[in-house]
Design a protein around this motif. Structure first.
Motif, PDB file in Angstrom:
ATOM      1  N   SER A  75      18.843  -8.997   4.108  1.00  0.00           N
ATOM      2  CA  SER A  75      19.806  -8.010   3.602  1.00  0.00           C
ATOM      3  C   SER A  75      19.304  -7.386   2.299  1.00  0.00           C
ATOM      4  N   ALA A  76      18.696  -8.205   1.472  1.00  0.00           N
ATOM      5  CA  ALA A  76      18.157  -7.680   0.205  1.00  0.00           C
ATOM      6  C   ALA A  76      17.027  -6.685   0.479  1.00  0.00           C
ATOM      7  N   LEU A  77      16.192  -7.016   1.455  1.00  0.00           N
ATOM      8  CA  LEU A  77      15.111  -6.086   1.822  1.00  0.00           C
ATOM      9  C   LEU A  77      15.709  -4.792   2.370  1.00  0.00           C
ATOM     10  N   SER A  78      16.663  -4.953   3.246  1.00  0.00           N
ATOM     11  CA  SER A  78      17.313  -3.803   3.869  1.00  0.00           C
ATOM     12  C   SER A  78      17.931  -2.888   2.811  1.00  0.00           C
ATOM     13  N   LYS A  79      18.527  -3.505   1.810  1.00  0.00           N
ATOM     14  CA  LYS A  79      19.129  -2.751   0.710  1.00  0.00           C
ATOM     15  C   LYS A  79      18.042  -1.988  -0.061  1.00  0.00           C
ATOM     16  N   SER A  80      16.888  -2.607  -0.212  1.00  0.00           N
ATOM     17  CA  SER A  80      15.788  -1.934  -0.924  1.00  0.00           C
ATOM     18  C   SER A  80      15.292  -0.727  -0.123  1.00  0.00           C
ATOM     19  N   CYS A  81      15.298  -0.845   1.197  1.00  0.00           N
ATOM     20  CA  CYS A  81      14.917   0.301   2.043  1.00  0.00           C
ATOM     21  C   CYS A  81      15.908   1.434   1.810  1.00  0.00           C
ATOM     22  N   ALA A  82      17.207   1.076   1.845  1.00  0.00           N
ATOM     23  CA  ALA A  82      18.258   2.076   1.673  1.00  0.00           C
ATOM     24  C   ALA A  82      18.159   2.762   0.315  1.00  0.00           C
ATOM     25  N   GLY A  83      17.754   2.007  -0.696  1.00  0.00           N
ATOM     26  CA  GLY A  83      17.618   2.562  -2.035  1.00  0.00           C
ATOM     27  C   GLY A  83      16.667   3.741  -2.072  1.00  0.00           C
ATOM     28  N   CYS A  84      15.668   3.707  -1.208  1.00  0.00           N
ATOM     29  CA  CYS A  84      14.715   4.822  -1.123  1.00  0.00           C
ATOM     30  C   CYS A  84      15.224   5.879  -0.136  1.00  0.00           C
ATOM     31  N   HIS A  85      15.623   5.435   1.030  1.00  0.00           N
ATOM     32  CA  HIS A  85      16.056   6.382   2.076  1.00  0.00           C
ATOM     33  C   HIS A  85      17.224   7.250   1.611  1.00  0.00           C
ATOM     34  N   ASP A  86      18.143   6.656   0.863  1.00  0.00           N
ATOM     35  CA  ASP A  86      19.330   7.394   0.421  1.00  0.00           C
ATOM     36  C   ASP A  86      19.014   8.453  -0.631  1.00  0.00           C
ATOM     37  N   ASN A  87      17.999   8.194  -1.423  1.00  0.00           N
ATOM     38  CA  ASN A  87      17.760   9.059  -2.572  1.00  0.00           C
ATOM     39  C   ASN A  87      16.480   9.892  -2.517  1.00  0.00           C
ATOM     40  N   ALA A 127       8.137  -9.220  -0.302  1.00  0.00           N
ATOM     41  CA  ALA A 127       7.343 -10.410  -0.648  1.00  0.00           C
ATOM     42  C   ALA A 127       8.229 -11.657  -0.653  1.00  0.00           C
ATOM     43  N   LYS A 128       9.455 -11.488  -1.157  1.00  0.00           N
ATOM     44  CA  LYS A 128      10.389 -12.628  -1.170  1.00  0.00           C
ATOM     45  C   LYS A 128      10.758 -13.034   0.255  1.00  0.00           C
ATOM     46  N   LEU A 129      10.889 -12.056   1.137  1.00  0.00           N
ATOM     47  CA  LEU A 129      11.247 -12.387   2.521  1.00  0.00           C
ATOM     48  C   LEU A 129      10.148 -13.235   3.168  1.00  0.00           C
ATOM     49  N   VAL A 130       8.903 -12.914   2.836  1.00  0.00           N
ATOM     50  CA  VAL A 130       7.780 -13.712   3.363  1.00  0.00           C
ATOM     51  C   VAL A 130       7.908 -15.155   2.879  1.00  0.00           C
ATOM     52  N   GLN A 131       8.197 -15.296   1.599  1.00  0.00           N
ATOM     53  CA  GLN A 131       8.342 -16.641   1.018  1.00  0.00           C
ATOM     54  C   GLN A 131       9.438 -17.431   1.724  1.00  0.00           C
ATOM     55  N   VAL A 132      10.597 -16.786   1.854  1.00  0.00           N
ATOM     56  CA  VAL A 132      11.745 -17.430   2.497  1.00  0.00           C
ATOM     57  C   VAL A 132      11.430 -17.774   3.959  1.00  0.00           C
ATOM     58  N   ILE A 171       0.821  -1.223   0.000  1.00  0.00           N
ATOM     59  CA  ILE A 171       0.000   0.000   0.000  1.00  0.00           C
ATOM     60  C   ILE A 171       0.856   1.276   0.000  1.00  0.00           C
ATOM     61  N   ALA A 172       2.161   1.127   0.181  1.00  0.00           N
ATOM     62  CA  ALA A 172       3.038   2.301   0.297  1.00  0.00           C
ATOM     63  C   ALA A 172       2.916   3.291  -0.869  1.00  0.00           C
ATOM     64  N   PRO A 173       2.794   2.821  -2.122  1.00  0.00           N
ATOM     65  CA  PRO A 173       2.691   3.794  -3.218  1.00  0.00           C
ATOM     66  C   PRO A 173       1.530   4.788  -3.043  1.00  0.00           C
ATOM     67  N   ASP A 174       0.432   4.320  -2.448  1.00  0.00           N
ATOM     68  CA  ASP A 174      -0.708   5.222  -2.218  1.00  0.00           C
ATOM     69  C   ASP A 174      -0.357   6.354  -1.262  1.00  0.00           C
ATOM     70  N   ALA A 175       0.678   6.130  -0.480  1.00  0.00           N
ATOM     71  CA  ALA A 175       1.075   7.121   0.520  1.00  0.00           C
ATOM     72  C   ALA A 175       1.927   8.239  -0.070  1.00  0.00           C
ATOM     73  N   ASN A 209      10.903  -2.453  -5.958  1.00  0.00           N
ATOM     74  CA  ASN A 209      11.938  -3.235  -5.303  1.00  0.00           C
ATOM     75  C   ASN A 209      11.563  -3.561  -3.850  1.00  0.00           C
ATOM     76  N   PHE A 210      11.056  -2.575  -3.155  1.00  0.00           N
ATOM     77  CA  PHE A 210      10.602  -2.748  -1.766  1.00  0.00           C
ATOM     78  C   PHE A 210       9.519  -3.829  -1.710  1.00  0.00           C
TER      79      PHE A 210
END
Lengths: 152, 152
Positions: B136-148, B116-121, B76-80, B110-111
């Motif tokens: 770590s992949a999820l965390s990296k996706s968070c950083a991809g937004c937070h950094d930019n 979603a992949k983390l849920v699967q795993v 739902i984040a895109p709606d925000a 990416n987020f």
């Protein structure tokens, strides 16, 4: 960067886990989390109500998605009332939430059950009439808490 | 009571529906919703990180539940970030979110994908090592937004 982020996310605060150790969080953080949960609930209940009231065209996929988010939030809502979070920041939560824990659990269980049922009903809903009665049941479960455990 | 509640929930504000008409909401309401979504995200990412870092014992059910809520919020984040919600209340969201919509969509996608992949795993994880790499992949996706796309 990755490790910096993880550290930032975890911070130095007490560790939490929904349903297990949320009682360890700082009261002001629990209250902030509580308000956030209900802001997300409200955001998603609104289109449900609008469709039921005929203020918005019924869209089964949108109805279902919104109902799912409400049910997800209901599933974590109890963590947002951890012991000790009756004060620490501005809150409309009444002391009865903690002094009448059994009664509060009942309205919480009801919120979870009725929101989960709405998801089930929405999955196969052909029109708005198919969800009307269960939306009312959910709405009643909201009122059961708002009327008794929240200040006006 | 039921109808009063429904009316109160719907209010007189513009009607919203996740993924469809959230752009109609008032900017300050979108910003409040946005902060709420990320408060819920942070609340649930924290125990994931703590387990991965060995600061908390790994509990598969708790890990999974928390990962599911993060993925729900990602959905739902895109709606925000509805158009027009770059101002209207205090926000750390950068103008680039809207001026570089394609780039922002990429980090959002990416987020959603990594959570979603983390849920699967997490569903079949026998120990913390099974979730470490995807966390770590999820965390990296968070950083991809937070950094930019978020001011410091």
């Amino acid at each position: 960067m990755k490790h910096v982020l993880i550290a930032a996310l975890i911070g130095t605060s007490t560790l939490l886990a929904s349903g297990t150790v949320s009682a360890q969080a700082k009261p002001e953080d629990v209250i902030k989390f509580r308000k956030s949960v209900y802001t997300v609930v409200g955001w998603h209940v609104r289109p449900l109500g609008a469709m039921v009231k005929g203020q918005m065209p019924f869209d089964q996929a949108v109805f279902l998605k919104n109902a799912e988010i409400v049910a997800d939030m209901a599933s974590i809502a109890p963590d947002a009332f951890a012991a000790g979070s009756d004060k620490g920041a501005e809150t409309r939560a009444k002391p009865e939430i903690w002094s009448d824990a059994a009664g509060f659990k009942k309205v919480m269980d009801n919120f979870q059950a009725e929101s989960a049922k709405l998801v089930q009903v929405a999955r196969t809903a052909k029109d708005v009439d198919a969800v009307r009665s269960q939306f009312s049941a959910l709405s009643k479960s909201c009122a059961g808490c708002h009327d008794n455990y929240r200040t006006k």
